[in-house]
Motif scaffolding. Structure first.
Motif, PDB file in Angstrom:
ATOM      1  N   LYS A 194       0.835  -1.208   0.000  1.00 22.11           N
ATOM      2  CA  LYS A 194       0.000   0.000   0.000  1.00 22.11           C
ATOM      3  C   LYS A 194       0.866   1.254   0.000  1.00 22.11           C
ATOM      4  O   LYS A 194       0.572   2.233  -0.699  1.00 22.11           O
ATOM      5  N   HIS A 195       1.955   1.231   0.773  1.00 21.82           N
ATOM      6  CA  HIS A 195       2.837   2.387   0.866  1.00 21.82           C
ATOM      7  C   HIS A 195       3.443   2.740  -0.487  1.00 21.82           C
ATOM      8  O   HIS A 195       3.634   3.926  -0.798  1.00 21.82           O
ATOM      9  N   PHE A 196       3.739   1.725  -1.303  1.00 22.27           N
ATOM     10  CA  PHE A 196       4.364   1.965  -2.596  1.00 22.27           C
ATOM     11  C   PHE A 196       3.377   1.825  -3.763  1.00 22.27           C
ATOM     12  O   PHE A 196       3.792   1.711  -4.921  1.00 22.27           O
ATOM     13  N   ASN A 197       2.094   1.834  -3.458  1.00 22.71           N
ATOM     14  CA  ASN A 197       1.041   1.771  -4.488  1.00 22.71           C
ATOM     15  C   ASN A 197       1.216   0.560  -5.414  1.00 22.71           C
ATOM     16  O   ASN A 197       1.124   0.655  -6.633  1.00 22.71           O
ATOM     17  N   ILE A 198       1.461  -0.576  -4.786  1.00 24.56           N
ATOM     18  CA  ILE A 198       1.610  -1.835  -5.533  1.00 24.56           C
ATOM     19  C   ILE A 198       0.323  -2.637  -5.381  1.00 24.56           C
ATOM     20  O   ILE A 198      -0.092  -2.953  -4.265  1.00 24.56           O
ATOM     21  N   SER A 199      -0.303  -2.964  -6.478  1.00 26.80           N
ATOM     22  CA  SER A 199      -1.612  -3.634  -6.433  1.00 26.80           C
ATOM     23  C   SER A 199      -1.540  -5.125  -6.757  1.00 26.80           C
ATOM     24  O   SER A 199      -2.577  -5.789  -6.866  1.00 26.80           O
TER      25      SER A 199
END
Length: 279
Positions: A45-50
């Protein structure tokens, strides 16, 4: 159609310690095999990884390996991560990596943080030779047996230890390695309450006992190897045995050496055999 298994190191505390390559790999793979999906979800979530997560930990790895290998063979790239640091280093993942190698699947390391190496780099003990011993047994009797096997090793020794066992563990080290053996104490590396100190084992017992905060968090112990005194003792024994072997049999020479030095006859006999082989 087999794809690639990426073994990705993640931060051990400070989130900025992740590499650009690691972030790109985690974004590009089909699925991420994580030790704890709840912990890893915060990182993603911190690195916007989905990328989807799937659990792969000590309790399910044996059953999960076949599923993940099948996905790799069908062409899906997979990343393996642990809760923190480099996978397989006292963390799950060995069974998956071994299975990937056995199935001729390419395994690609994505290097990064490792608490053992970070501690070794900062405590000021010799780093030219070292061995990583991981976690010692939780029971004192078993822990002492392991330490006894290591007490004469001359390389630097690296251990992980749980906070609720740290004081008893260091006390066992004092009794086994000696009070004056140097030790590096690294706690909560890269985190807010990071503590990195070098002292003797007896000083470390006092330091931990007097500050309950030192019995919290992730802890690495870096213990100095056996001193040169052991080497000198070995050299003197070799000199004695070499002289005795000129006139006596291996058995007689080792018996006399044991009587003169006080070492165990079995140790003297084994060393006499080794020296004889070199002649």
């Amino acid at each position: 159609m087999s794809a690639q298994l990426f073994v990705v190191a993640t931060p051990i505390g400070h989130l900025d310690d992740i590499s650009y390559r690691a972030i790109n790999v985690l974004k590009s793979v089909k699925v991420i095999a994580a030790e704890d999906t709840r912990t890893s979800a915060l990182l993603l979530k911190h690195f916007n990884i989905s990328t989807p997560l799937t659990a792969c930990h000590d309790h399910n790895e044996s059953n999960k390996v076949d599923q993940l290998i099948q996905r790799l063979l069908l062409g899906e790239d997979i990343a393996l991560i642990s809760d923190a640091g480099t996978p397989l280093i006292s963390d799950p993942g060995f069974k998956l990596v071994r299975a990937a190698q056995e199935n001729h699947i390419r395994v690609i390391p994505v290097p990064g943080a490792c608490a053992a190496i970070a501690a070794l780099s900062a405590v000021g003990l010799p780093s030219d030779r070292f061995s990583f011993e991981g976690f010692l047994p939780s029971k004192s009797s078993q822990r002492i047996l392991n330490l006894e096997k290591l007490k004469d090793e001359t390389q630097t020794l690296i251990f992980y230890e749980a906070p609720h066992r740290i004081l008893e563990c260091v006390k066992d080290m004092v009794n086994t390695f000696g009070a004056d053996r140097p030790v590096g104490f690294a706690r909560e590396i890269t985190k807010t309450f990071e503590t990195i100190k070098k002292m003797t084992l007896s000083e470390l017992v006092e330091f931990i006992a007097n500050d309950h905060h030192q019995q919290k968090g992730e802890i690495v112990l870096v213990v100095g190897g056996a001193t040169q005194e052991k080497d000198m003792e070995q050299e003197k024994l070799d000199q004695l045995l070499n002289r005795l072997l000129q006139d006596l049999s291996v058995k007689a020479a080792s018996q006399l050496a044991a009587d003169l030095t006080g070492i165990k006859k079995k140790v003297a006999y084994q060393r006499a055999l080794e020296l004889t082989d070199k002649l």
